[in-house]
Motif scaffolding. Sequence first.
Motif, short mmCIF file in Angstrom:
data_model
loop_
_atom_site.label_atom_id
_atom_site.label_comp_id
_atom_site.label_asym_id
_atom_site.label_seq_id
_atom_site.Cartn_x
_atom_site.Cartn_y
_atom_site.Cartn_z
N ASP A 1 0.85 -1.19 0.00
CA ASP A 1 0.00 0.00 0.00
C ASP A 1 0.89 1.24 0.00
O ASP A 1 1.90 1.29 0.72
N ILE A 2 0.51 2.23 -0.81
CA ILE A 2 1.23 3.50 -0.80
C ILE A 2 0.90 4.24 0.49
O ILE A 2 -0.28 4.47 0.78
N VAL A 3 1.92 4.55 1.25
CA VAL A 3 1.71 5.27 2.52
C VAL A 3 2.17 6.72 2.43
O VAL A 3 1.93 7.51 3.34
N ILE B 1 1.97 10.23 -4.34
CA ILE B 1 1.01 9.92 -5.40
C ILE B 1 1.79 9.70 -6.68
O ILE B 1 2.80 10.38 -6.92
N ARG C 1 -2.34 6.10 -8.38
CA ARG C 1 -2.39 5.48 -7.07
C ARG C 1 -1.85 6.49 -6.05
O ARG C 1 -0.83 7.14 -6.30
N GLU C 2 -2.51 6.61 -4.90
CA GLU C 2 -2.10 7.60 -3.92
C GLU C 2 -2.35 7.09 -2.51
O GLU C 2 -3.13 6.17 -2.30
N SER C 3 -1.66 7.70 -1.57
CA SER C 3 -1.79 7.29 -0.18
C SER C 3 -3.07 7.85 0.43
O SER C 3 -3.64 8.83 -0.06
N ARG D 1 -7.56 3.80 -3.17
CA ARG D 1 -6.78 3.44 -4.35
C ARG D 1 -5.29 3.50 -4.04
O ARG D 1 -4.50 4.08 -4.77
N SER D 2 -4.94 2.89 -2.92
CA SER D 2 -3.55 2.93 -2.48
C SER D 2 -2.81 1.63 -2.74
O SER D 2 -1.58 1.60 -2.65
N VAL E 1 6.95 7.49 -4.63
CA VAL E 1 6.04 7.00 -3.61
C VAL E 1 6.81 6.12 -2.62
O VAL E 1 7.86 5.57 -2.94
N ILE F 1 6.11 2.74 -0.34
CA ILE F 1 5.18 1.61 -0.30
C ILE F 1 5.50 0.73 0.89
O ILE F 1 6.66 0.39 1.13
N THR G 1 -7.92 -1.39 -1.74
CA THR G 1 -6.91 -1.61 -0.70
C THR G 1 -6.62 -3.10 -0.54
O THR G 1 -7.40 -3.96 -0.95
#
Length: 720
Positions: free
Chosen positions: A177-179, A182, A199-201, A205-206, A219, A221, A577
């Motif tokens: 997951d992107i934390v 973007i 995809r963004e934190s 849509r992470s 990003v 991850i 997610t």
Amino acid sequence: MSTTSLTAPTDPHIEHDGTKKTSSGAFDLAHLVAALPGALRKLDPRQMWRNPVMFIVEVGAVLTTALAIAEPFTGGPQSSGGSEIPASFTWAIAGWLWLTVIFANLAEAVAEGRGKAQADSLRKTRTSTTAHRLQTYDAFTDAGAESAVVEPISSADLQLGDHVVVIAGELIPGDGDIVWGIASVDESAITGESAPVVRESGGDRSAVTGGTRVLSDRVVIQITSKPGETFVDRMIGLVEGASRQKTPNEIALNILLASLSIIFVVVALTLNPIAGYSAATVSIPVLVALLVCLIPTTIGALLSAIGIAGMDRLVQRNVLAMSGRAVEAAGDITTLLLDKTGTITYGNRQATEFVAMPGVSQGELIRAAALSSLSDPTPEGKSIVDLAIGCDVTANEPAAGEVVPFTAQTRMSGIDLAAGGQVRKGAGSAVMSWISESEPLTEPVQLALAERVELISNDGGTPLVVATKDADGAGRILGVVRLKDIVKEGIAERFSELRAMGIRTVMITGDNALTAKAIAAEAGIDDFLAEATPEDKLALIRKEQAGGNLVAMTGDGTNDAPALAQADVGVAMNTGTSAAKEAGNMVDLDSDPTKLIDIVRIGKQLLITRGALTTFSIANDIAKYFAVIPAMFAGVFPALDRLNIMSLSSPASAILSAIIFNAIIIVVLIPLALRGVKYRPASASKVLSRNLLVYGVGGIVAPFVGIKLIDLVVSLIPGF
């Protein structure tokens, strides 16, 4: 495991609606030949015993082969039931019994072969990726991206919970997951689609998948999978069938087939003692032939292939089913829960009408709405400009001034003109408060505005109020823009088909009840749940299940995870997610919520295919009885010759023809087992009636014709 750059299973044959279909090439001679080694390997008794019906046929083949080898030395009986049979009869029976077992294995091998080919293509593209692991994520957030300390390691060494930095041009080294940040991501390796996605934190849509490529930005991850347990690993295991377990329905049907087989084994064993009272002898090869004709070998041979092919059809539509149970459950679904936005509607509200206030010209309202929208990048703003141009109002260039963007606090957007004056559009209450800052609205204006807002709301639209202030701060309400969620073309017809299947549809939305009711009526939805919270979704699913219904739903967010886990069929979007994908029992790689309808159709097709071929298998035994029973005892009981309604040339020819047909029909039905019986929406009673007519009657008629034609050929062989 090392993460991969991979190519998703694809099929060049696309249906008109954009879904993929099974290639007919899977049934050609080349594929059958390629699957033959796998079919021969499956002759191992340690594998065959899992299929009780075909295991009995293999035991019969071994016994008959042994008798054929021993006959020249033992002078075995060359008659059965008082009728002479040729010396080559035992060898012929043994040969066709072996072919029956091989053909049964061939059906399963062809079904597995397509998945293994897809899995091999994934494995060939796997390459180790260098991952830039952060020593500590807290230090990264404190020091900033530029001064963060990273260490390069192999993606195979990444552990659950590690944080990695990925920049533009690099492959994502593992599922996560992107934390932070973007980025635009190329997911064509997974979905087959070339269009990049964002995809963004901090949102739904992470989630990102190992092996996909970051196209822009940077990003961080957090890795959410252990080595060897990534999404790609699961994909490989699923498409090659390694992770497929038999479903409860398959197990139940296997138990039924095994029970029938045991019963007919007892029948066959008691026939010879019974025949002895009539001074008749029934040879063991004939008894074996009778047993094979009695037991439901057709469905026994094709049952596993039907299940594998059902999951394969989902894979070809870019849906991964985590179990065969989920595919079967999709076929039994009675309640379908669907999100409104993106599933029933296109998701972007469009301007459809300008409604002016009393005393305001239509042109003035349209020009003000367009002026406030020329610098508005949202789909709603663009649609207002397009609608204004369609009304012959020209507003091609943004006016000089300062653009006021929309915010959740103001719930308005617009422009402050350099020449003086302001234009705003937004929620009715927000615009009224803005106008009232300088001078309260008169009661007639309030009533006229409330009337227009209520009319649009009751019709399922979203009212957007347009107002202006002059340089002196005097405000005026010009009118209302009607925004409307556009229902997707053809969606009402699809829901009508679902209704014909006996499936109740429920729309879930965060909109108010008035808007939800209007959209549901336009789309042909049976029911709706408005202003829904995650708790409301879960409660609705439990209520439906308590009423005896099987429920399917889609979701992409962490807040959807409880409902996805509770639903009988939970389809998680690949864009969602990790929590959503773990909770669901299916993952849609294309992230298309409407695909849930196709999943239901595939599930029903699987169940109907299994039922149709079971009906055919049991029905075609009837004709084989008429071929084998008279041939066995006609020599002792001439009256039984009246049952020889096919006028078969001799007892030996009749028995051999029945065995040959029993083997050939398996090969003939392999394409149908893999492709599936065509499903047409109808009630359960109509589907049952149609299957009984087509596959029940067809299962009786086809063997009569087939056995007779084979008998005409066999009778040309000397001795038969």
